[in-house]
Design an enzyme around this catalytic site. Structure first.
Site, mmCIF file in Angstrom:
data_model
loop_
_atom_site.group_PDB
_atom_site.id
_atom_site.type_symbol
_atom_site.label_atom_id
_atom_site.label_comp_id
_atom_site.label_asym_id
_atom_site.label_seq_id
_atom_site.Cartn_x
_atom_site.Cartn_y
_atom_site.Cartn_z
ATOM 1 C CD GLU A 188 20.551 -7.789 43.227
ATOM 2 O OE1 GLU A 188 20.173 -8.393 44.251
ATOM 3 O OE2 GLU A 188 20.665 -8.344 42.124
ATOM 4 C CB CYS B 131 14.272 -5.983 48.496
ATOM 5 S SG CYS B 131 14.811 -7.343 47.436
#
Length: 471
Positions: A218, A252
């Site tokens: 990720e 993010c």
């Protein structure tokens, strides 16, 4: 004091070996037993909320509401969803039998991958450690967890929680710096789940290749927010401002840059400024609703982006203030940016927001597709044709239309990137699958395939011709 390498290596190997031995037992646990482990996690977390809030305030002054929203709720909702659905997830998944396989029954068995390693980041130090752990537990794995050294108070809380709830031969936490991560990556894990920057993701993937371990990465990247001429500019500005203010922009999936129709740029700037004034009425510096950059290194990185952009011709139209002693960066809006600036080359991961303009849709597609595939892509528009055009001509890990950052909270949706922004998916069933081996099982119920055995006579050839032609 750093742990001597030989001592560290021995300790990690000892726990790894104990977990590998125990993995067979954990794999045989049923849905009720796994659900109970998740409940133990949930109960501990709810009983220690003040400790969680204090740890994150001490790490980077994260507001309590943001701890509850971005960290605690993310975990509690995931646990509840997994416990509710785990029995169904674990059931054999029946699949159809093609005519050529008549006489057999077929199904998919979800079995745990075994020994897993979770390396979690500092920006959401609790949620991004525990959320993949929930999936690992649900799938029946043993796990070693390495939290970030940049948020030591939260990492220590994680260590204490896990050691209180689980035997180390099932789940163990190892605090420490990059040396610890490097030593862990030398071990032959069956699966590695890493959250962080693409540059480190490549290192993790190389290490995994030595053991042919599967990976979930990720990562991140430059997530665009496309705002067309039909959008509700006030709402788009408020949502974007919230995205860049939450956790001080250290998310993010935060908006990394705006691409707005040129006719709406001025309205967006005004609305963005107004939104910030409402959110931080006394100013972000004095607000108890505004976190800080995690450390001075990251503060200097962001200040370097800002200084570089200004030196190369960017205009600061909102904000711009920085305070070294507080690791404080004011919510900042920049125009007149260009790709020669560092702020447009790297993921920002902070409260700085460049604004680019466009005249026609084709410009947007050319620009977005000229960069690495983003983790998230946002579209603000009321024109369904424009929405479809932007959606169908781009690629991203996830896309949100007329909102921002809500995708991570929906356990029914897969979450994750594509190529440079990530490999693999998490959330709910998708996370359970990520930590599982999908084992295909075929069972002969009656008959045989004897009619196709050698010698290959003319009749065998006829049968094969029929199968190829009709089935």
């Amino acid at each position: 004091m750093a742990v001597a390498e030989s001592t560290l290596t021995r300790d990690l190997q000892r726990v790894f070996d104990a977990q590998r031995k125990n993995a067979v037992n954990v794999a045989l646990t049923n849905a009720d037993e796994r659900a109970e482990k998740l409940k133990v996690l949930l109960d501990y977390l709810m009983a220690h909320l003040p400790d969680v809030e204090k740890a994150m305030y001490d790490d980077f002054r994260k507001p309590a509401v943001e701890v509850l929203l971005g960290e605690v709720y993310t975990i509690t909702s995931e646990i509840k969803f997994a416990r509710k659905n785990l029995k169904n997830w674990m059931k054999p998944q029946r699949v159809p039998t093609p005519l050529g396989m008549i006489g057999t029954s077929n199904y998919i068995k979800h079995e745990p991958k075994g020994n897993v390693l979770i390396i979690s980041p500092w920006n959401y130090p609790l949620a991004l450690a525990i959320k993949p752990l929930i999936s690992a537990i649900a799938a029946g794995n043993v796990a070693m967890l390495k939290p970030s050294e940049l948020t030591p108070h939260t990492s220590h809380f994680l260590k204490k929680m896990i050691s209180n709830l689980f035997a180390e031969e099932e789940i163990a936490v190892f605090e420490g710096d990059a040396e610890v991560a490097a030593e862990l990556l030398k071990l032959p894990f069956n699966h590695i789940f890493f959250t962080g920057a693409p540059t480190i993701g490549k290192i993790v993937m190389r290490a995994a290749a030595d053991h042919l371990a599967s990976v979930t990465l990720e990562l991140g990247g430059k997530s665009p927010n496309i705002i067309d001429e039909t959008a509700d500019i006030k709402k788009a500005a408020e949502m974007t401002a919230w995205s860049k203010g939450l956790n001080n922009g250290q998310t993010c999936i935060a908006v990394d840059y705006v691409m707005i129709h040129a006719s709406k740029k001025d309205e967006f700037i005004t609305s963005y400024r107004t939104a910030l004034q409402k959110m931080y009425s006394e100013g972000a510096e004095k607000s108890d609703s505004y976190a800080r950059i995690v450390n001075n290194r990251h503060f200097n990185r962001l200040k370097g982006y800002l200084d570089d952009a200004i030196a190369k011709g960017a205009s600061v139209v909102v904000g711009g203030k920085t305070l070294d002693e507080q690791n404080y960066v004011e919510p900042t809006l920049l125009t007149n940016v260009s790709d020669e600036m560092k702020i447009m080359q790297d993921e920002i991961f902070g409260p700085l927001l460049p604004v680019l303009t466009y005249q026609n849709k084709e410009e947007v597609i050319a620009y977005v597709n000229g960069k690495e595939k983003p983790l998230a892509l946002y579209i603000h528009s009321t024109d369904s044709k424009n929405i479809d055009y932007f959606l169908n001509n781009t690629t991203a890990g996830d896309t949100v239309i007329n909102d921002v950052m809500i995708q991570f909270g929906n356990a029914e949706l897969p979450f994750g990137g594509v190529n440079n922004s990530g490999i693999g998916k998490s959330n709910g069933y998708f996370g359970f699958q990520e930590f599982s081996n999908l084992r295909g099982v075929s069972k002969r119920q009656f008959g045989t395939m004897k009619f196709l055995y050698p010698p290959y006579t003319a009749n065998v050839r006829k049968i094969m011709d029929l199968l190829v032609k009709y089935f």
